[in-house]
Design a protein around this motif. Structure first.
Motif, PDB file in Angstrom:
ATOM      1  N   ILE A   1      40.674  44.089  33.528  1.00 27.24           N
ATOM      2  CA  ILE A   1      39.200  43.855  33.257  1.00 27.24           C
ATOM      3  C   ILE A   1      38.048  43.705  34.299  1.00 27.24           C
ATOM      4  O   ILE A   1      37.022  44.218  34.480  1.00 27.24           O
ATOM      5  CB  ILE A   1      39.171  42.404  32.276  1.00 27.24           C
ATOM      6  N   ALA A   2      38.773  43.138  35.376  1.00 24.32           N
ATOM      7  CA  ALA A   2      37.984  43.094  36.699  1.00 24.32           C
ATOM      8  C   ALA A   2      37.586  44.222  37.250  1.00 24.32           C
ATOM      9  O   ALA A   2      36.474  44.170  38.097  1.00 24.32           O
ATOM     10  CB  ALA A   2      38.994  42.079  37.479  1.00 24.32           C
TER      11      ALA A   2
ATOM     12  N   GLY B   1      37.608  46.183  28.582  1.00 23.44           N
ATOM     13  CA  GLY B   1      36.964  45.132  27.984  1.00 23.44           C
ATOM     14  C   GLY B   1      37.438  44.411  26.706  1.00 23.44           C
ATOM     15  O   GLY B   1      38.612  44.277  26.789  1.00 23.44           O
ATOM     16  N   GLU B   2      36.690  44.277  25.829  1.00 20.29           N
ATOM     17  CA  GLU B   2      37.173  43.329  24.678  1.00 20.29           C
ATOM     18  C   GLU B   2      38.263  44.091  23.880  1.00 20.29           C
ATOM     19  O   GLU B   2      39.183  43.506  23.565  1.00 20.29           O
ATOM     20  CB  GLU B   2      35.828  43.186  23.701  1.00 20.29           C
ATOM     21  N   ALA B   3      38.229  45.391  23.856  1.00 20.02           N
ATOM     22  CA  ALA B   3      39.376  46.220  23.204  1.00 20.02           C
ATOM     23  C   ALA B   3      40.758  45.762  23.818  1.00 20.02           C
ATOM     24  O   ALA B   3      41.630  45.531  23.411  1.00 20.02           O
ATOM     25  CB  ALA B   3      39.013  47.696  23.162  1.00 20.02           C
TER      26      ALA B   3
ATOM     27  N   VAL C   1      34.965  40.309  34.329  1.00 17.29           N
ATOM     28  CA  VAL C   1      35.738  39.317  34.476  1.00 17.29           C
ATOM     29  C   VAL C   1      34.782  38.230  34.980  1.00 17.29           C
ATOM     30  O   VAL C   1      33.957  38.552  35.853  1.00 17.29           O
ATOM     31  CB  VAL C   1      37.139  39.257  35.260  1.00 17.29           C
ATOM     32  N   ARG C   2      34.721  37.076  34.320  1.00 18.42           N
ATOM     33  CA  ARG C   2      33.724  36.199  34.811  1.00 18.42           C
ATOM     34  C   ARG C   2      34.166  35.569  36.105  1.00 18.42           C
ATOM     35  O   ARG C   2      35.253  35.367  36.426  1.00 18.42           O
ATOM     36  CB  ARG C   2      33.727  34.791  33.785  1.00 18.42           C
TER      37      ARG C   2
ATOM     38  N   MET D   1      35.187  36.977  29.905  1.00 19.85           N
ATOM     39  CA  MET D   1      34.367  38.099  30.289  1.00 19.85           C
ATOM     40  C   MET D   1      32.943  37.825  30.466  1.00 19.85           C
ATOM     41  O   MET D   1      32.247  37.162  29.563  1.00 19.85           O
ATOM     42  CB  MET D   1      34.438  39.177  29.576  1.00 19.85           C
ATOM     43  N   SER D   2      32.157  38.512  31.272  1.00 20.40           N
ATOM     44  CA  SER D   2      30.432  38.312  31.418  1.00 20.40           C
ATOM     45  C   SER D   2      30.149  39.480  30.442  1.00 20.40           C
ATOM     46  O   SER D   2      30.884  40.483  30.458  1.00 20.40           O
ATOM     47  CB  SER D   2      30.268  38.747  32.893  1.00 20.40           C
TER      48      SER D   2
END
Length: 199
Positions: free
Chosen positions: A144-145, A86-88, A150-151, A197-198
């Motif tokens: 991330i996905a 994620g964000e990290a 992921v958006r 990211m969502s």
């Protein structure tokens, strides 16, 4: 056959000397003030020979940027921990790329005032640069996905473009901003992550 191989090796070495000299000139004076005379002097190769390999200043600088950019990508990839999500993960990837670029002398010359327009123009219209950035960002986006974050309303290519744009913008920031690790991390988490990211 041996003659052809020898000619190829001589051409490869000549090109490397030209790129090395151009790298040093750009790092010292920037792209805007890059002159073939200085590259000839630094490489010990005549201007005419340089023009045989690189017909103009833009093609020479592009070749240097691609070579150095590939090194930046490899060094940055080595500094992204495997256990982040994620964000990290996004923050680590951005910071690793910025740090790797800042460690290369040429990037100071490329991102100085007056040279930045060239870098942006090249990045926006070069498929080679686009592929180079894809090679860096695609694995990050895939990681991330894999966590479902992921958006999905934005194409992966557009996310890669956005991340590359932000990366170039960050390189123009003063050193004290980039040295503020907590501030950089907060910037990525609060402003860049929501674009990628969502929640």
């Amino acid at each position: 056959m041996i003659d052809t191989e020898l000619e190829t090796e001589v051409a490869r070495r000549t090109q490397a000397r030209i790129l090395d000299a151009a790298n040093q000139v750009i790092a010292k004076v920037g792209y805007k003030r890059l002159r073939m005379e200085a590259v000839a002097k630094g490489s010990g190769i005549t201007r005419q020979t340089i023009y045989n390999y690189f017909p103009n200043k833009q093609q020479l600088a592009t070749a240097v940027l691609l070579r150095e950019g590939a090194l930046v990508n490899e060094r940055a990839k080595e500094n992204i921990p495997n256990d982040l999500e994620g964000e990290a993960l996004l923050s680590a990837a951005v910071l690793a790329l910025v740090d790797a670029a800042r460690a290369m002398p040429i990037f100071e010359g490329l991102f100085e005032e007056g040279s930045m327009g060239y870098v942006n123009e090249l990045a926006e219209h070069s498929q080679v640069i686009e592929r180079m950035m894809h090679d860096y960002w695609a694995p990050v986006i895939e990681r991330i996905a894999a966590t479902g974050r992921v958006r999905t309303d934005i194409a992966a290519e557009r996310i890669e473009w956005w991340l590359s744009f932000v990366y170039r913008a960050l390189l123009q920031r003063p050193a004290e901003d980039l040295d503020d690790r907590a501030g950089m991390d907060a910037l990525v988490r609060n402003f860049l992550a929501p674009a990628v990211m969502s929640r």
